[in-house]
Structures are given as structure tokens and as C-alpha cells.
Write an enzyme that holds these catalytic residues in place. Structure first.
Site, PDB file in Angstrom:
ATOM      1  N   HIS A 306       0.871  -1.365   0.040  1.00  0.00           N
ATOM      2  CA  HIS A 306       0.187  -0.024   0.038  1.00  0.00           C
ATOM      3  C   HIS A 306       0.949   1.294  -0.096  1.00  0.00           C
ATOM      4  O   HIS A 306       1.918   1.146   0.501  1.00  0.00           O
ATOM      5  CB  HIS A 306      -0.845   0.222   1.102  1.00  0.00           C
ATOM      6  CG  HIS A 306      -1.963   0.903   1.077  1.00  0.00           C
ATOM      7  ND1 HIS A 306      -1.900   2.446   1.512  1.00  0.00           N
ATOM      8  CD2 HIS A 306      -3.309   0.784   0.561  1.00  0.00           C
ATOM      9  CE1 HIS A 306      -2.989   2.748   0.811  1.00  0.00           C
ATOM     10  NE2 HIS A 306      -4.203   2.012   0.714  1.00  0.00           N
ATOM     11  N   ASP A 363      -7.912  -5.600   0.385  1.00  0.00           N
ATOM     12  CA  ASP A 363      -8.534  -6.475  -0.977  1.00  0.00           C
ATOM     13  C   ASP A 363      -8.170  -7.852  -0.584  1.00  0.00           C
ATOM     14  O   ASP A 363      -8.481  -8.791  -1.170  1.00  0.00           O
ATOM     15  CB  ASP A 363      -7.924  -5.997  -2.204  1.00  0.00           C
ATOM     16  CG  ASP A 363      -8.417  -4.894  -2.541  1.00  0.00           C
ATOM     17  OD1 ASP A 363      -9.582  -4.365  -2.498  1.00  0.00           O
ATOM     18  OD2 ASP A 363      -7.715  -3.850  -3.019  1.00  0.00           O
TER      19      ASP A 363
HETATM   20  N1  ACO Z   1       4.256  -7.456  -4.646  1.00  0.00           N
HETATM   21  C1  ACO Z   1       5.681  -7.493  -4.866  1.00  0.00           C
HETATM   22  N2  ACO Z   1       6.384  -6.531  -4.813  1.00  0.00           N
HETATM   23  C2  ACO Z   1       5.735  -5.172  -4.396  1.00  0.00           C
HETATM   24  C3  ACO Z   1       4.225  -5.126  -4.125  1.00  0.00           C
HETATM   25  C4  ACO Z   1       3.597  -6.445  -4.243  1.00  0.00           C
HETATM   26  N3  ACO Z   1       2.328  -6.476  -4.169  1.00  0.00           N
HETATM   27  N4  ACO Z   1       4.140  -3.993  -3.932  1.00  0.00           N
HETATM   28  C5  ACO Z   1       5.109  -3.371  -3.998  1.00  0.00           C
HETATM   29  N5  ACO Z   1       6.223  -3.868  -4.329  1.00  0.00           N
HETATM   30  C6  ACO Z   1       7.420  -3.416  -4.465  1.00  0.00           C
HETATM   31  C7  ACO Z   1       7.923  -2.836  -5.516  1.00  0.00           C
HETATM   32  O1  ACO Z   1       8.284  -3.961  -6.544  1.00  0.00           O
HETATM   33  C8  ACO Z   1       9.058  -2.107  -5.296  1.00  0.00           C
HETATM   34  O2  ACO Z   1      10.137  -2.595  -5.072  1.00  0.00           O
HETATM   35  P1  ACO Z   1      11.627  -2.017  -5.275  1.00  0.00           P
HETATM   36  O3  ACO Z   1      11.597  -0.605  -4.524  1.00  0.00           O
HETATM   37  O4  ACO Z   1      12.628  -2.832  -4.991  1.00  0.00           O
HETATM   38  O5  ACO Z   1      11.708  -1.633  -6.756  1.00  0.00           O
HETATM   39  C9  ACO Z   1       8.643  -1.714  -3.936  1.00  0.00           C
HETATM   40  O6  ACO Z   1       7.851  -2.516  -3.334  1.00  0.00           O
HETATM   41  C10 ACO Z   1       7.588  -0.007  -3.766  1.00  0.00           C
HETATM   42  O7  ACO Z   1       6.559  -0.254  -4.618  1.00  0.00           O
HETATM   43  P2  ACO Z   1       5.705   0.885  -5.514  1.00  0.00           P
HETATM   44  O8  ACO Z   1       5.467   0.517  -6.617  1.00  0.00           O
HETATM   45  O9  ACO Z   1       6.843   1.888  -5.647  1.00  0.00           O
HETATM   46  O10 ACO Z   1       4.920   1.328  -3.972  1.00  0.00           O
HETATM   47  P3  ACO Z   1       3.621   2.107  -4.482  1.00  0.00           P
HETATM   48  O11 ACO Z   1       3.361   2.727  -3.007  1.00  0.00           O
HETATM   49  O12 ACO Z   1       3.800   2.991  -5.498  1.00  0.00           O
HETATM   50  O13 ACO Z   1       2.549   1.078  -4.683  1.00  0.00           O
HETATM   51  C11 ACO Z   1       0.757  -0.263  -4.542  1.00  0.00           C
HETATM   52  C12 ACO Z   1       1.321   0.614  -4.029  1.00  0.00           C
HETATM   53  C13 ACO Z   1       0.179   0.058  -5.981  1.00  0.00           C
HETATM   54  C14 ACO Z   1      -0.509  -0.622  -4.061  1.00  0.00           C
HETATM   55  C15 ACO Z   1       1.622  -1.685  -4.652  1.00  0.00           C
HETATM   56  O14 ACO Z   1       1.940  -2.173  -3.366  1.00  0.00           O
HETATM   57  C16 ACO Z   1       0.881  -2.786  -5.591  1.00  0.00           C
HETATM   58  O15 ACO Z   1       0.930  -3.016  -6.757  1.00  0.00           O
HETATM   59  N6  ACO Z   1       0.141  -3.618  -4.697  1.00  0.00           N
HETATM   60  C17 ACO Z   1      -0.449  -4.842  -5.360  1.00  0.00           C
HETATM   61  C18 ACO Z   1      -1.751  -4.353  -5.941  1.00  0.00           C
HETATM   62  C19 ACO Z   1      -2.922  -4.217  -4.892  1.00  0.00           C
HETATM   63  O16 ACO Z   1      -3.164  -4.926  -3.983  1.00  0.00           O
HETATM   64  N7  ACO Z   1      -3.476  -2.941  -4.775  1.00  0.00           N
HETATM   65  C20 ACO Z   1      -4.525  -2.584  -3.846  1.00  0.00           C
HETATM   66  C21 ACO Z   1      -4.043  -1.465  -3.262  1.00  0.00           C
HETATM   67  S1  ACO Z   1      -5.226  -1.109  -1.764  1.00  0.00           S
HETATM   68  C22 ACO Z   1      -6.340  -0.148  -2.493  1.00  0.00           C
HETATM   69  O17 ACO Z   1      -6.322   0.357  -3.544  1.00  0.00           O
HETATM   70  C23 ACO Z   1      -7.650  -0.513  -1.997  1.00  0.00           C
END
Ligand code: ACO
Length: 429
Positions: A306, A363
């Protein structure tokens, strides 16, 4: 603590005011930055940027706190109803008995959808995703209710809010029934907000729907947990589109479109698809964890991570309890639940997830709750949208009432070609 910060650019010092929120969050107020220094800030994804001051929802991502109008979401999930929480978010206070009664009458009075809207539904190709339908149907409401009240017409504005809150349920259930080719079920005056929705979804002339209060309660909690989440992607879309002073229906329609994405409201559907894939491949989550950690692979563990929460999403804990309770009550096993639990257990012990602060989000268990209620998979994001509607309305109202309202117009750092001349076709190589 200081109430200004100093910025030194090209040897010149600028004082930047620091503003502090009621929960002690501090921010540099850079509203004069460009005028004073000629500089702008660059913050892709807005991870460090506040675009408004808001009194609706408080989140602390480090401590896992979520409160609507000051009230912890845990208390609302335990004691409130979605209808009452919607009132709280939009009006700022819990309603008195009389206010709640008036609100309920209004929701009932505005629950029917114009019969002409059915023609729209029936023209969609079979298999159209209901989220796309919902977004365009909400936008279409503007055509059926063209008079948009001015900001001074408070009563009329409240009717518009009630119309949206009530009709979104009817439209969502209609989209499902029509996608099946079945007869639409009308809303009933004698049912609660959640029970009414379930009845419109599942009642049929050949199999009358028996309302199960435990499922109604599960849906209530599901919608309360989704009701607002401060400046997330879809809310930012509602505020941004609304900042052009477009009507509320168009702003909400934009929010629904943003919410559709798998990184946002589409994640509840994506979680189930992921769990199903793990199940179909024998049930071992390890290869999926390995893929999520692999930088060469775009795969992410759905329902994990998140932007704000760097610990457990407080909603995920409540959702897990609801999930256990509902399955127990129904005396039903969901083969995806043990897979979800195993996946969570393995991920939470894995150094990649620990180091990246990746925990289950709302979720992760939501999809299993929705499956238990009987909601079809492609309706999952729609369920999220219905839940988020009170938050979108409250945020839209707050920004519309803000005397400092400005159209959203971010800037950029241009990285393209420098000025060059147009080349006539015959001279191009
Ligand atoms: N699985 C694996 N790695 C992840 C995940 C994940 N679910 N989420 C983030 N990371 C990693 C990224 O690869 C990145 O790694 P790095 O720094 O080594 O390159 C790091 O964590 C940061 O990721 P960002 O994308 O910069 O984090 P951001 O805060 O922008 O993204 C998000 C948040 C979009 C929710 C992300 O965690 C994600 O894609 N999760 C999966 C989708 C999801 O469950 N979405 C629902 C969110 S809650 C909602 O909307 C109700």
C-alpha cells in the site's frame, strides 16, 4: 518546533511556511514557491505531495490507523451501518434518530432508476465489464437529472447526494441482472440499504431470495471499510475532475474509472484470480512469491502493499475476521481461504516483504467475503465503488465548498526536443 523551513537556492535563502494538521502532520507550504523562486517541485506519483487540506479521513500508515471524521474504523465496523457511516462522512457528524430517518426516506424515494436507462444497458455487448457500465451509467444520470443545484441550494444538493447513493445500488444490480439476460428486480421500501442491494442482485421469480442477516452484516462491514480513504487514486480523480467545476455525476464517473484499475479497486478481483491460479497449479504459493520478488517479472502479489500503510492495513484485519465469521456461519469451506492464509504466512516471514513493508491490504480477504456472499467475480470492483461513493461525495463537497478552490493543473519538467523548424514532406529523409 519551527513553523518555517529555509530553502537555499543559488545562494539566496527563502522562508517556507510549515503548516501542521490536527494530528500533528507537518507540511511545507510551497504555494508561493514558483512565484518566489522560479522553481517547481517534482514528485511523480505525489508520494510527498498534499493537494488539499481535509477534515474527512485520517490515516497513519506507520501505525495502521484509519478514522472517519475522527471515529476509528474499527468502532464503525462494529457498531455502525453503511448508511449511517455514509451520513457521517458527508455531513461530518453521526446523525440523530430523526436525521437518520429522514436520510433513509430520501434513499428510498430516490432508489428507482428511469426506465429509459434500461435501453442503455440492453445495448451493451454481452460480457461487458460492469465497472465500465457503471461509470457510464453514473455519467448518464446527468442527462436524466439535468438541473444541477447551485452551492446555496443545500436541500437540493442533499437530494443529489441521496439520488447517487441510492441509484448506484440499483444500477449495479441492474447491470448484473441484464448481463444474465434476467428480469430486473426493483428496490423495496421495506429493506435496509444492504439487504435491498442483495435482494436486487439475487431475487428471482423462480428462486425467491432469502435474506440472511449475517450476509447483510458482512456486506455492511465490507462497505464501511471501503467508505473513504483520503486522497487515493480514485478520490484524487474525483477532486481533480471536479476542480474544473464539472457536475458531480461526471466527477464520480471519473472516480469509478480510476478505481477500475488492478492496482486500485480492481485488486479484489485480481486477488481471487491469483489465488485461483495458485489453487489450479496445486496450491503451493512459493512460485508466486518468487515471481513477486523477481525484478525481471512484472508480477506483484495482489492484495499486498500500500502506498500509505507500511504495516497491516487495519481494514485487512477486520476483513479477515468477517471472512472467518461468514464462512463459519455458512458452514462453507472456500478452497481459496487456506491458500490465502498460507500465502500471507509465507510472505510475512519473507525478508523481501519485510524489507519492503509489504503487508496484506483490504483487498486480500475482501474477495473471499464477496464470494461467500455470492457476488460474481467481475462485480467485485463495482462493490468497492458502491462502498467508496460516500467518500467521493464527501471529498467532492469539501473541495466544492473550499473558498480557495483552484482548478487542478499540475506542472511538469519538459524533457523533449528544443525548438526546431517544421520540415516539408518532400524534404524529409
Ligand atoms: N508485490 C511485490 N512487490 C511489491 C508489491 C507487491 N504487491 N507492492 C510493492 N512492491 C515492491 C515494488 O516492486 C517496489 O520494489 P523496489 O523498491 O525494490 O523496486 C517497492 O515494493 C515499492 O513499490 P511501489 O510500486 O513504488 O509502491 P507504491 O506505493 O507506488 O504502490 C501499490 C502501492 C500500487 C498498492 C503496490 O503495493 C501494488 O501494486 N500492490 C498490489 C496491488 C494491490 O493490492 N492494490 C490494492 C491497493 S489497496 C487499494 O487500492 C484498496
Amino acid at each position: 518546533m519551527s513553523d518555517t523551513a529555509q530553502l537555499i537556492v543559488d545562494g539566496k535563502t527563502y522562508e517556507i511556511p510549515i503548516i501542521t494538521g490536527t494530528e500533528g502532520e507537518r507540511a511545507l507550504d510551497i504555494s508561493r514557491l514558483r512565484a518566489d523562486t522560479g522553481l517547481i517541485t517534482l514528485d511523480p506519483g505525489c508520494g510527498n505531495t498534499g493537494t488539499c487540506q481535509s477534515s474527512i479521513t485520517f490515516m497513519d500508515g506507520e501505525k495502521g490507523i484509519l478514522r472517519y471524521r475522527g471515529i476509528p474504523v474499527e468502532q464503525l465496523a462494529e457498531h455502525s451501518t453503511f448508511r449511517e457511516t455514509a451520513y457521517l462522512l458527508i455531513n461530518g457528524e453521526l446523525p440523530t434518530q430523526e436525521e437518520l430517518q429522514r436520510f433513509s426516506v430520501r434513499l428510498n424515494d430516490h432508489s428507482l432508476v428511469h426506465e429509459d436507462m434500461r435501453a442503455f444497458f440492453e445495448s451493451y455487448p454481452r460480457g461487458t465489464h460492469p465497472m465500465g457500465m457503471l461509470s457510464s451509467m453514473i455519467n448518464a444520470l446527468r442527462a436524466f437529472y439535468p438541473r444541477i443545484p447551485t452551492r446555496s441550494e443545500e436541500e437540493e444538493i442533499n437530494i443529489t447526494f441521496a439520488r447517487l447513493l441510492s441509484k448506484v445500488r440499483t444500477l449495479a444490480a441492474m447491470s448484473y441482472k441484464i448481463s444474465l439476460g434476467h428480469k430486473v428486480v426493483y428496490p423495496r421500501y421495506d429493506l435496509s440499504y444492504c439487504a435491498n442491494f442483495l435482494n436486487m442482485m439475487f431475487d428471482s421469480p423462480v428462486r425467491p431470495y432469502r435474506i440472511d442477516e449475517d450476509l447483510v452484516e458482512a456486506l455492511n462491514v465490507f462497505w464501511i471499510l471501503h467508505a473513504d480513504h483520503e486522497q487515493n487514486c480514485s478520490t484524487a480523480a474525483v477532486r481533480s475532475v471536479g476542480s474544473a467545476r464539472v457536475n458531480l455525476y461526471a466527477s464520480i464517473s471519473a472516480g469509478i474509472s480510476a478505481l477500475w484499475g488492478p492496482l486500485h479497486g480492481g485488486a479484489n478481483q485480481a486477488v481471487i484470480e491469483m489465488l485461483q491460479e495458485i489453487y489450479d497449479r496445486g496450491g503451493d504459493p512459493a512460485p508466486f512469491i518468487a515471481r513477486a520478488k523477481d525484478k525481471e517479472d512484472p508480477f506483484r502479489l495482489m492484495g499486498f502493499g500500500h502506498r500509505v500503510y507500511k504495516t497491516f492495513d487495519p481494514r485487512a484485519r477486520i476483513m479477515e475476521k468477517v471472512c472467518n465469521r461468514v464462512l463459519k456461519k455458512l458452514n462453507r469451506q472456500d478452497p481459496l481461504l487456506p491458500i490465502a492464509k498460507r500465502l500471507e504466512e509465507v510472505a510475512l516471514k519473507d525478508s523481501y516483504f519485510i524489507d519492503h513493508n509489504l503487508y496484506p491490504n483490504v483487498d486480500f480477504y475482501a474477495g473471499i467475503v464477496l464470494r461467500a456472499i455470492g457476488i460474481p467475480l467481475d462485480m467485485f470492483p463495482v462493490m468497492f465503488a458502491i462502498g467508496r461513493l460516500p467518500g467521493w461525495i464527501a471529498q467532492w463537497k469539501e473541495s466544492a465548498d473550499d473558498p480557495k478552490w483552484k482548478i487542478h493543473r499540475p506542472r511538469q519538467i519538459y524533457t523533449g526536443l528544443l525548438k526546431r523548424d517544421y520540415v516539408p514532406m518532400e524534404e524529409r529523409g
